[in-house]
Design a protein around this motif. Structure first.
Motif, PDB file in Angstrom:
ATOM      1  N   TYR A 272       0.862  -1.194   0.000  1.00 51.36           N
ATOM      2  CA  TYR A 272       0.000   0.000   0.000  1.00 51.36           C
ATOM      3  C   TYR A 272       0.888   1.230   0.000  1.00 51.36           C
ATOM      4  O   TYR A 272       2.103   1.138   0.141  1.00 51.36           O
ATOM      5  CB  TYR A 272      -0.923  -0.008   1.229  1.00 51.36           C
ATOM      6  CG  TYR A 272      -2.094   0.935   1.119  1.00 51.36           C
ATOM      7  CD1 TYR A 272      -3.068   0.739   0.139  1.00 51.36           C
ATOM      8  CD2 TYR A 272      -2.231   2.026   1.979  1.00 51.36           C
ATOM      9  CE1 TYR A 272      -4.148   1.596   0.022  1.00 51.36           C
ATOM     10  CE2 TYR A 272      -3.313   2.885   1.877  1.00 51.36           C
ATOM     11  CZ  TYR A 272      -4.267   2.673   0.897  1.00 51.36           C
ATOM     12  OH  TYR A 272      -5.333   3.535   0.777  1.00 51.36           O
TER      13      TYR A 272
ATOM     14  N   GLN B 281      -5.267  -1.720  -8.618  1.00 49.78           N
ATOM     15  CA  GLN B 281      -5.403  -0.925  -7.395  1.00 49.78           C
ATOM     16  C   GLN B 281      -4.799  -1.658  -6.199  1.00 49.78           C
ATOM     17  O   GLN B 281      -4.702  -2.886  -6.193  1.00 49.78           O
ATOM     18  CB  GLN B 281      -6.893  -0.674  -7.095  1.00 49.78           C
ATOM     19  CG  GLN B 281      -7.574   0.242  -8.085  1.00 49.78           C
ATOM     20  CD  GLN B 281      -9.059   0.374  -7.775  1.00 49.78           C
ATOM     21  OE1 GLN B 281      -9.715  -0.596  -7.399  1.00 49.78           O
ATOM     22  NE2 GLN B 281      -9.586   1.571  -7.922  1.00 49.78           N
TER      23      GLN B 281
ATOM     24  N   MET C 162      -3.139  -4.497  -1.678  1.00 45.53           N
ATOM     25  CA  MET C 162      -2.935  -5.875  -2.103  1.00 45.53           C
ATOM     26  C   MET C 162      -2.212  -6.574  -0.951  1.00 45.53           C
ATOM     27  O   MET C 162      -1.314  -5.998  -0.341  1.00 45.53           O
ATOM     28  CB  MET C 162      -2.095  -5.929  -3.372  1.00 45.53           C
ATOM     29  CG  MET C 162      -2.063  -7.319  -4.021  1.00 45.53           C
ATOM     30  SD  MET C 162      -0.786  -8.370  -3.399  1.00 45.53           S
ATOM     31  CE  MET C 162       0.629  -7.811  -4.324  1.00 45.53           C
TER      32      MET C 162
ATOM     33  N   ILE D 217      -6.789  -8.788  -3.473  1.00 52.09           N
ATOM     34  CA  ILE D 217      -7.103  -7.358  -3.593  1.00 52.09           C
ATOM     35  C   ILE D 217      -8.569  -7.159  -3.160  1.00 52.09           C
ATOM     36  O   ILE D 217      -9.249  -8.128  -2.846  1.00 52.09           O
ATOM     37  CB  ILE D 217      -6.881  -6.832  -5.038  1.00 52.09           C
ATOM     38  CG1 ILE D 217      -7.539  -7.761  -6.076  1.00 52.09           C
ATOM     39  CG2 ILE D 217      -5.391  -6.727  -5.346  1.00 52.09           C
ATOM     40  CD1 ILE D 217      -8.856  -7.314  -6.547  1.00 52.09           C
ATOM     41  N   GLN D 218      -9.004  -5.919  -3.151  1.00 50.52           N
ATOM     42  CA  GLN D 218     -10.326  -5.482  -2.678  1.00 50.52           C
ATOM     43  C   GLN D 218     -10.387  -5.588  -1.145  1.00 50.52           C
ATOM     44  O   GLN D 218     -10.452  -6.678  -0.566  1.00 50.52           O
ATOM     45  CB  GLN D 218     -11.482  -6.281  -3.311  1.00 50.52           C
ATOM     46  CG  GLN D 218     -11.695  -5.940  -4.781  1.00 50.52           C
ATOM     47  CD  GLN D 218     -12.238  -4.530  -5.023  1.00 50.52           C
ATOM     48  OE1 GLN D 218     -12.551  -3.785  -4.086  1.00 50.52           O
ATOM     49  NE2 GLN D 218     -12.326  -4.135  -6.280  1.00 50.52           N
ATOM     50  N   THR D 219     -10.410  -4.416  -0.523  1.00 44.31           N
ATOM     51  CA  THR D 219     -10.302  -4.324   0.939  1.00 44.31           C
ATOM     52  C   THR D 219     -11.270  -5.265   1.674  1.00 44.31           C
ATOM     53  O   THR D 219     -10.867  -6.004   2.577  1.00 44.31           O
ATOM     54  CB  THR D 219     -10.580  -2.874   1.383  1.00 44.31           C
ATOM     55  OG1 THR D 219      -9.847  -1.993   0.539  1.00 44.31           O
ATOM     56  CG2 THR D 219     -10.204  -2.664   2.830  1.00 44.31           C
ATOM     57  N   LYS D 220     -12.527  -5.225   1.252  1.00 40.23           N
ATOM     58  CA  LYS D 220     -13.517  -6.015   2.011  1.00 40.23           C
ATOM     59  C   LYS D 220     -13.277  -7.515   1.838  1.00 40.23           C
ATOM     60  O   LYS D 220     -13.435  -8.291   2.785  1.00 40.23           O
ATOM     61  CB  LYS D 220     -14.933  -5.638   1.573  1.00 40.23           C
ATOM     62  CG  LYS D 220     -15.310  -4.258   2.074  1.00 40.23           C
ATOM     63  CD  LYS D 220     -16.603  -3.777   1.463  1.00 40.23           C
ATOM     64  CE  LYS D 220     -16.732  -2.269   1.714  1.00 40.23           C
ATOM     65  NZ  LYS D 220     -17.819  -1.665   0.919  1.00 40.23           N
ATOM     66  N   ALA D 221     -12.889  -7.914   0.621  1.00 41.85           N
ATOM     67  CA  ALA D 221     -12.598  -9.335   0.399  1.00 41.85           C
ATOM     68  C   ALA D 221     -11.425  -9.768   1.281  1.00 41.85           C
ATOM     69  O   ALA D 221     -11.442 -10.862   1.867  1.00 41.85           O
ATOM     70  CB  ALA D 221     -12.286  -9.570  -1.079  1.00 41.85           C
TER      71      ALA D 221
ATOM     72  N   GLU E 192     -14.882   6.039   5.489  1.00 42.13           N
ATOM     73  CA  GLU E 192     -14.688   6.488   4.102  1.00 42.13           C
ATOM     74  C   GLU E 192     -15.001   7.969   3.957  1.00 42.13           C
ATOM     75  O   GLU E 192     -14.342   8.674   3.192  1.00 42.13           O
ATOM     76  CB  GLU E 192     -15.521   5.636   3.141  1.00 42.13           C
ATOM     77  CG  GLU E 192     -14.851   4.287   2.897  1.00 42.13           C
ATOM     78  CD  GLU E 192     -15.626   3.356   1.980  1.00 42.13           C
ATOM     79  OE1 GLU E 192     -16.803   3.656   1.695  1.00 42.13           O
ATOM     80  OE2 GLU E 192     -15.053   2.326   1.576  1.00 42.13           O
TER      81      GLU E 192
ATOM     82  N   ARG F 230      -7.053   2.732   3.062  1.00 47.44           N
ATOM     83  CA  ARG F 230      -7.828   1.486   3.057  1.00 47.44           C
ATOM     84  C   ARG F 230      -7.085   0.322   3.695  1.00 47.44           C
ATOM     85  O   ARG F 230      -7.692  -0.696   4.020  1.00 47.44           O
ATOM     86  CB  ARG F 230      -8.207   1.117   1.623  1.00 47.44           C
ATOM     87  CG  ARG F 230      -9.179   2.057   0.977  1.00 47.44           C
ATOM     88  CD  ARG F 230      -9.456   1.658  -0.455  1.00 47.44           C
ATOM     89  NE  ARG F 230     -10.134   2.721  -1.160  1.00 47.44           N
ATOM     90  CZ  ARG F 230     -11.450   2.902  -1.165  1.00 47.44           C
ATOM     91  NH1 ARG F 230     -12.228   2.064  -0.522  1.00 47.44           N
ATOM     92  NH2 ARG F 230     -11.988   3.906  -1.821  1.00 47.44           N
TER      93      ARG F 230
ATOM     94  N   GLU G 289     -19.725  -2.587   7.988  1.00 47.76           N
ATOM     95  CA  GLU G 289     -19.945  -1.679   6.852  1.00 47.76           C
ATOM     96  C   GLU G 289     -20.363  -0.283   7.319  1.00 47.76           C
ATOM     97  O   GLU G 289     -20.002   0.722   6.709  1.00 47.76           O
ATOM     98  CB  GLU G 289     -21.017  -2.247   5.917  1.00 47.76           C
ATOM     99  CG  GLU G 289     -20.514  -3.390   5.069  1.00 47.76           C
ATOM    100  CD  GLU G 289     -19.286  -3.010   4.265  1.00 47.76           C
ATOM    101  OE1 GLU G 289     -19.355  -2.079   3.457  1.00 47.76           O
ATOM    102  OE2 GLU G 289     -18.244  -3.629   4.481  1.00 47.76           O
TER     103      GLU G 289
ATOM    104  N   PHE H 212      -7.309  -5.276 -10.420  1.00 48.20           N
ATOM    105  CA  PHE H 212      -7.993  -4.085 -10.922  1.00 48.20           C
ATOM    106  C   PHE H 212      -7.067  -2.858 -10.910  1.00 48.20           C
ATOM    107  O   PHE H 212      -7.529  -1.718 -10.822  1.00 48.20           O
ATOM    108  CB  PHE H 212      -9.259  -3.807 -10.100  1.00 48.20           C
ATOM    109  CG  PHE H 212     -10.274  -4.921 -10.180  1.00 48.20           C
ATOM    110  CD1 PHE H 212     -10.801  -5.317 -11.405  1.00 48.20           C
ATOM    111  CD2 PHE H 212     -10.690  -5.591  -9.032  1.00 48.20           C
ATOM    112  CE1 PHE H 212     -11.733  -6.348 -11.489  1.00 48.20           C
ATOM    113  CE2 PHE H 212     -11.614  -6.620  -9.103  1.00 48.20           C
ATOM    114  CZ  PHE H 212     -12.134  -7.009 -10.331  1.00 48.20           C
TER     115      PHE H 212
END
Ligand SMILES: N[C@@H](CCC(=O)N[C@@H](CS)C(=O)NCC(=O)O)C(=O)O
Length: 202
Positions: free
Chosen positions: A9, A54, A57, A66-70, A104, A15, A97, A52
């Protein structure tokens, strides 16, 4: 034995911070690669590490996630911080959430122009929409769901730190939420982190 997870990051909380907290609570040691040059980022891209294009990771268990929530859900599940059944899990995700929504709003502050108006808006929403929900859920309970520490508590905890940085004393009207900070593991670490916070690290 698998090596430590490696977190990729930028040099900021952003994130990745929720992931750092979750691993810390799970008592998992990790390494970090802080991306400070375009070349580092381009290398990850050319290696195909960023699905993606981004970050965050996280390299963990032979995967590049990847993808913060995942990522959060994988870690929470792996370390028993994601409830005992689907009903607990969905409640955990709902609370988590909500906390992420507040975080966020704060995270984007460096990128907007009318910061004062946005801050007022965040404070009002935090006090009237979000914190009352957690205050009620924590009435008579130490943890949000199922009597056990979960991803929801970790994200609420991070959210309270962010809120208190922006709005000193905001938790005074929410004693149950405030108490959750006290019972949280690694509180010393939280205190020192809080002191280290600078405007550059949103
Ligand atoms: N939904 C993604 C969003 C990730 C995201 O927006 N990452 C930003 C940094 S915080 C990024 O890599 N931006 C570069 C880009 O989109 O080109 C997640 O939650 O991980």
């Amino acid at each position: 034995m698998a090596g430590k997870p490696v977190l990729y990051y930028f040099n900021g909380r952003g994130r990745m911070e929720a992931i750092r907290w979750l691993l810390a609570v799970a008592e998992v040691e990790f390494d970090e690669v802080l991306l400070t040059t375009r070349e580092q980022y381009d290398k990850l891209l050319s290696d195909g590490a960023l699905m993606f294009q981004q970050v965050p990771m996280v390299e963990i268990d032979g995967m590049q996630l990847i993808q913060t929530k995942a990522i959060l859900h994988y870690i929470a599940q792996k370390y028993n911080l994601h409830g005992k059944d689907p009903k607990e899990r969905v409640m955990i995700n709902m609370y988590a959430e909500g906390a992420m929504d507040v975080m966020e709003m704060i995270m984007v502050l460096p990128f907007i122009t009318d910061v004062k108006a946005k801050l007022d808006n965040i404070q009002t929403k935090a006090k009237e929409r979000y914190l009352p929900v957690y205050e009620k859920a924590l009435s008579g309970h130490i943890y949000l769901v199922g009597g056990e520490l979960s991803l929801a508590d970790v994200q609420l905890f991070e959210c309270t730190l962010m809120l208190e940085e922006k709005f000193t004393g905001i938790l005074a009207e929410f004693p149950n939420v405030k108490l959750c900070e006290k019972v949280f593991p690694g509180q010393d670490d939280a205190d020192s982190r809080r002191q280290q916070v600078s405007a550059a690290r949103q």
